[in-house]
Design a protein around this motif. Structure first.
Motif, PDB file in Angstrom:
ATOM      1  N   ARG A 100      23.296 -16.416 -93.639  1.00  0.00           N
ATOM      2  CA  ARG A 100      23.472 -17.911 -92.933  1.00  0.00           C
ATOM      3  C   ARG A 100      24.913 -17.878 -92.426  1.00  0.00           C
ATOM      4  NH1 ARG A 100      20.665 -20.259 -97.618  1.00  0.00           N
ATOM      5  NH2 ARG A 100      18.316 -20.462 -96.910  1.00  0.00           N
ATOM      6  N   LYS A 101      26.007 -17.517 -93.304  1.00  0.00           N
ATOM      7  CA  LYS A 101      27.213 -17.301 -92.891  1.00  0.00           C
ATOM      8  C   LYS A 101      27.597 -16.576 -91.691  1.00  0.00           C
ATOM      9  CE  LYS A 101      29.236 -19.020 -97.391  1.00  0.00           C
ATOM     10  NZ  LYS A 101      29.953 -18.364 -98.525  1.00  0.00           N
ATOM     11  N   LYS A 102      27.098 -15.324 -91.887  1.00  0.00           N
ATOM     12  CA  LYS A 102      26.932 -14.526 -90.593  1.00  0.00           C
ATOM     13  C   LYS A 102      26.639 -15.141 -89.389  1.00  0.00           C
ATOM     14  CE  LYS A 102      26.514 -10.299 -93.549  1.00  0.00           C
ATOM     15  NZ  LYS A 102      25.349  -9.146 -94.015  1.00  0.00           N
ATOM     16  N   VAL A 103      25.236 -15.422 -89.464  1.00  0.00           N
ATOM     17  CA  VAL A 103      24.924 -16.225 -88.398  1.00  0.00           C
ATOM     18  C   VAL A 103      25.841 -17.490 -87.775  1.00  0.00           C
ATOM     19  CG1 VAL A 103      23.042 -18.039 -87.701  1.00  0.00           C
ATOM     20  CG2 VAL A 103      22.641 -15.638 -88.812  1.00  0.00           C
ATOM     21  N   ALA A 104      26.433 -18.209 -88.853  1.00  0.00           N
ATOM     22  CA  ALA A 104      27.257 -19.555 -88.204  1.00  0.00           C
ATOM     23  C   ALA A 104      28.768 -18.924 -87.549  1.00  0.00           C
ATOM     24  CB  ALA A 104      27.674 -20.101 -89.410  1.00  0.00           C
ATOM     25  N   LEU A 105      29.233 -17.587 -88.097  1.00  0.00           N
ATOM     26  CA  LEU A 105      30.066 -17.251 -87.446  1.00  0.00           C
ATOM     27  C   LEU A 105      29.914 -16.730 -86.023  1.00  0.00           C
ATOM     28  CD1 LEU A 105      32.994 -16.018 -87.652  1.00  0.00           C
ATOM     29  CD2 LEU A 105      32.276 -13.947 -88.755  1.00  0.00           C
ATOM     30  N   LEU A 106      28.876 -15.832 -85.959  1.00  0.00           N
ATOM     31  CA  LEU A 106      28.470 -15.302 -84.702  1.00  0.00           C
ATOM     32  C   LEU A 106      28.048 -16.466 -83.707  1.00  0.00           C
ATOM     33  CD1 LEU A 106      26.408 -12.367 -85.881  1.00  0.00           C
ATOM     34  CD2 LEU A 106      28.433 -12.084 -84.812  1.00  0.00           C
ATOM     35  N   GLN A 107      27.427 -17.503 -84.266  1.00  0.00           N
ATOM     36  CA  GLN A 107      27.194 -18.636 -83.447  1.00  0.00           C
ATOM     37  C   GLN A 107      28.226 -19.472 -82.806  1.00  0.00           C
ATOM     38  OE1 GLN A 107      24.660 -21.527 -85.346  1.00  0.00           O
ATOM     39  NE2 GLN A 107      24.436 -22.955 -83.554  1.00  0.00           N
ATOM     40  N   GLN A 108      29.503 -19.301 -83.678  1.00  0.00           N
ATOM     41  CA  GLN A 108      30.521 -20.061 -83.424  1.00  0.00           C
ATOM     42  C   GLN A 108      31.350 -19.202 -82.250  1.00  0.00           C
ATOM     43  OE1 GLN A 108      33.493 -20.370 -86.499  1.00  0.00           O
ATOM     44  NE2 GLN A 108      34.393 -22.200 -85.543  1.00  0.00           N
ATOM     45  N   ASN A 109      31.021 -17.692 -82.476  1.00  0.00           N
ATOM     46  CA  ASN A 109      31.875 -16.902 -81.241  1.00  0.00           C
ATOM     47  C   ASN A 109      31.238 -16.995 -79.926  1.00  0.00           C
ATOM     48  OD1 ASN A 109      33.612 -15.965 -83.131  1.00  0.00           O
ATOM     49  ND2 ASN A 109      32.398 -14.204 -83.587  1.00  0.00           N
ATOM     50  N   ILE A 110      29.608 -17.092 -80.125  1.00  0.00           N
ATOM     51  CA  ILE A 110      28.884 -17.354 -78.735  1.00  0.00           C
ATOM     52  C   ILE A 110      29.386 -18.532 -78.039  1.00  0.00           C
ATOM     53  CG2 ILE A 110      26.533 -17.568 -77.804  1.00  0.00           C
ATOM     54  CD1 ILE A 110      27.480 -14.821 -78.493  1.00  0.00           C
ATOM     55  N   LYS A 111      29.720 -19.585 -78.740  1.00  0.00           N
ATOM     56  CA  LYS A 111      29.885 -20.924 -78.321  1.00  0.00           C
ATOM     57  C   LYS A 111      31.086 -21.067 -77.418  1.00  0.00           C
ATOM     58  CE  LYS A 111      26.464 -23.771 -80.788  1.00  0.00           C
ATOM     59  NZ  LYS A 111      26.547 -24.708 -81.778  1.00  0.00           N
ATOM     60  N   ARG A 112      32.114 -19.986 -77.624  1.00  0.00           N
ATOM     61  CA  ARG A 112      33.432 -20.141 -76.946  1.00  0.00           C
ATOM     62  C   ARG A 112      33.283 -19.821 -75.491  1.00  0.00           C
ATOM     63  NH1 ARG A 112      36.789 -15.523 -79.425  1.00  0.00           N
ATOM     64  NH2 ARG A 112      34.924 -14.431 -79.400  1.00  0.00           N
ATOM     65  N   SER A 113      34.044 -20.407 -74.760  1.00  0.00           N
ATOM     66  CA  SER A 113      33.866 -20.531 -73.341  1.00  0.00           C
ATOM     67  C   SER A 113      34.287 -19.205 -72.677  1.00  0.00           C
ATOM     68  CB  SER A 113      34.649 -21.844 -72.751  1.00  0.00           C
ATOM     69  OG  SER A 113      36.301 -21.467 -73.017  1.00  0.00           O
ATOM     70  N   CYS A 114      34.052 -18.908 -71.524  1.00  0.00           N
ATOM     71  CA  CYS A 114      34.436 -17.666 -70.829  1.00  0.00           C
ATOM     72  C   CYS A 114      36.059 -17.590 -70.845  1.00  0.00           C
ATOM     73  CB  CYS A 114      33.834 -17.661 -69.461  1.00  0.00           C
ATOM     74  SG  CYS A 114      34.130 -16.039 -68.713  1.00  0.00           S
ATOM     75  N   SER A 115      36.562 -16.508 -71.047  1.00  0.00           N
ATOM     76  CA  SER A 115      38.180 -16.341 -71.167  1.00  0.00           C
ATOM     77  C   SER A 115      38.495 -15.045 -70.380  1.00  0.00           C
ATOM     78  CB  SER A 115      38.344 -15.848 -72.492  1.00  0.00           C
ATOM     79  OG  SER A 115      37.688 -14.555 -73.078  1.00  0.00           O
ATOM     80  N   SER A 116      37.819 -14.660 -69.112  1.00  0.00           N
ATOM     81  CA  SER A 116      38.093 -13.445 -68.680  1.00  0.00           C
ATOM     82  C   SER A 116      39.043 -14.077 -67.317  1.00  0.00           C
ATOM     83  CB  SER A 116      36.740 -12.756 -68.091  1.00  0.00           C
ATOM     84  OG  SER A 116      36.345 -13.688 -67.275  1.00  0.00           O
ATOM     85  N   PHE A 117      39.175 -15.254 -67.038  1.00  0.00           N
ATOM     86  CA  PHE A 117      39.956 -15.681 -65.964  1.00  0.00           C
ATOM     87  C   PHE A 117      39.668 -14.945 -64.685  1.00  0.00           C
ATOM     88  CE2 PHE A 117      42.653 -16.201 -69.721  1.00  0.00           C
ATOM     89  CZ  PHE A 117      42.759 -17.456 -69.850  1.00  0.00           C
TER      90      PHE A 117
END
Length: 552
Positions: free
Chosen positions: A162-179
């Motif tokens: 569950r903690k791994k899933v929560a961490l990955l889920q948080q990463n996925i929700k980050r906005s695009c950062s490639s400019f």
């Protein structure tokens, strides 16, 4: 130099560089710890955990600025051994912060498009290790540690997952950062790696939030791709009811995966066509529950695929009224969903119906219930005249032997649109049974074209005088019984006689149920609904004597 490249260079200058010696020191320590199977090694691991997290953060910052896995392994050849040993140390992975850093390091090492054998081998190793950590966890030393701490192994594994899933889920929700710079690493790069790592977890309930996050992330970057294997496995699991998805996730799955969308449409067709006793209300319910009309209203591309499937099936089953009715019901549900979505998105009817004759789009797609009844007759006369001119042009091309199929396609597309918008066919039937004989010609032509789309004009006239389609006759009789202001007992007697002689009891009930769905507006709605209920009763209870009413 672009702004994004300048920012990247300044970040690299600000980060302290690692060297092989730093990695070697921590690798020696990890070797000494082993799998923390003694109290001394557990104590020593805990004492160094804070410094280890600082090192991992420094490591993560450095490898994020490297261009590829090949470059990382060239500069830090011992990195794989270090990460592998740390991942199997339960004292390290039990800490949420250090575990998160380890997984971020692994994601960074994963190559979205492996360019050589080293990167392909690294991908396989990362996938295998993640699967073992997330699913199996059969490590004897870890089990011993958990037993000593009075924590059931299964409970520990679920908490870790569950903690791994929560961490990955948080990463996925980050906005695009490639400019917009394709040469710079972007947070969207994690999408492919994360979706591939989710393949063995698709049916795991704990992974559901991560799967929903992957599917629902807005596609704003070309690098936000999902693994085809992940989509195929998820589609298979969903079709077999082995996984539950949020509504938005189902729509996204169809958007990303064509086979899953095709399967959903065929499933709806099978559900309706294999149960011929479904009432119109039940067909409407099944169609709405399928989520397909809503998905089509949200994504034009989904609607075009669904429409193509219906078009193909209609060509092969031209005379099947069940197919026609399903297409009509689906289109009605779709138009309602589209009207509800108009404040969020705007798409032209031409984009949704690119093959239909443009002049017919708005007139046919306008719902009859949205137009005053007194406007129906001129509207239907115009529709009948437009369709008749289209068929005459086709016949003229046939006589000239031009060999072109364009006219045939135009007539078929016009008929397909009429099938989709068959509420106007119903309106024509209703007017036909309440009109004088002098007003019937355009309406009769429209009905004949609906039932005999592949006949030529003169043949339609012959068909109309000689052997009309039995269901059309029944439709006319039922509409006559409902709408004509005759005594109810007389109407019931006529309907009962026709039904008894034809044996079309279920078909008559279907027509009445369809009228019940659509005849809820207008000044005469209450009288019409009461007559429908009475006629339905005489079909289900044929020996019930008809009520005595006055003739109008």
């Amino acid at each position: 130099m672009s702004q994004s490249q300048l920012l990247m260079q300044l970040q690299q200058m600000a980060e302290p560089m690692l060297n092989v010696h730093d990695i070697q020191l921590w690798l020696d320590k990890a070797v000494a710890w082993g799998q923390a199977d003694s109290q001394d090694t557990q104590r020593d691991t805990c004492l160094h955990l804070s410094r280890l997290k600082d090192f991992l953060q420094k490591l993560l910052s450095n490898i994020n600025n490297m261009s590829s896995t090949t470059e990382i392994m060239k500069r830090l050849p011992l990195l794989g051994q270090l990460l592998g040993r740390l991942c199997w140390n339960p004292c390290v992975t039990a800490d949420a912060s250090s575990r998160g850093q380890l997984f971020q390091c692994l994601w960074r090492l994963y190559s979205e498009h492996p360019g050589n054998a080293l990167e392909r081998k690294a991908n396989q190793w990362i996938q295998k290790m993640l699967r073992q950590l997330a699913v199996e966890g059969e490590d004897a030393a870890a089990e011993a540690l958990l037993k000593h701490a009075c924590v059931p192994p299964e409970e520990y594994r679920l908490k870790v997952l569950r903690k791994k899933v929560a961490l990955l889920q948080q990463n996925i929700k980050r906005s695009c950062s490639s400019f917009g710079d394709i040469s710079q690493r972007c947070s969207c790069d994690d999408m492919l790696a994360t979706s591939e790592a989710c393949v063995p977890l698709v049916t795991c309930p704990e992974a559901a939030p991560l799967i929903d996050a992957l599917l629902q992330k807005p596609v704003s970057c070309v690098r936000a791709a999902l693994s085809e294997e992940f989509l195929d496995v998820l589609s298979s699991a969903y079709s077999c009811h082995h996984v539950s998805l949020e509504e938005k996730s189902v729509v996204s799955l169809w958007y990303h995966n064509l086979p899953s969308l095709e399967e959903a449409v065929l499933s709806l067709l099978e559900c309706v066509l294999t149960n011929m006793r479904l009432k119109p209300q039940e067909v409407m319910h099944q169609t709405a529950q399928s989520l397909l009309p809503k998905a089509c209203a949200q994504h034009c591309s989904i609607f075009l695929v669904v429409n193509d499937i219906f078009r193909s099936i209609l060509k092969r089953t031209e005379g099947c009224m069940s197919v026609r009715y399903l297409i009509q019901t689906f289109t009605m549900c779709f138009l309602r969903e589209l009207a509800a979505q108009q404040h969020q998105m705007s798409v032209s009817m031409k984009a949704l119906f690119p093959q239909s004759p443009p002049s017919l789009l708005v007139p046919l797609l306008t719902l009859s219930s949205d137009m005053p009844e007194e406007a129906w007759r001129p509207h239907l006369n115009w529709l009948s005249g437009s369709l008749q001119r289209l068929t005459e042009e086709e016949e003229e091309r046939d006589r000239s032997c031009s060999g072109s199929t364009r006219g045939h396609c135009a007539v078929f597309e016009a008929w397909f649109l009429l099938v989709q918008c068959a509420h106007w066919v119903q309106a024509a039937v209703q007017l036909l049974v309440t009109s004088g004989p002098e007003d019937c010609v355009p309406l009769l032509w429209l009905l004949t074209f609906y039932h005999y789309p592949t006949n030529r004009g003169h043949q339609r006239a012959q068909q109309l005088q000689q052997s009309l389609f039995p269901l059309l006759i029944l439709n006319l009789v039922v509409n006559f019984a409902v709408f004509v202001k005759n005594s109810l007992s007389a109407s019931m007697g006529i309907l009962q006689m026709v039904v008894n002689q034809s044996g079309l009891v279920d078909e008559a009930g279907c027509v009445l149920s369809s009228l019940e769905l659509t005849s809820n507006k207008g000044s005469d709605a209450n009288r019409v609904l009461l007559r429908i209920k009475a006629l339905q009763n005489i079909l289900t209870h044929p020996h019930t004597p008809p009520p005595h009413t006055h003739t109008h």
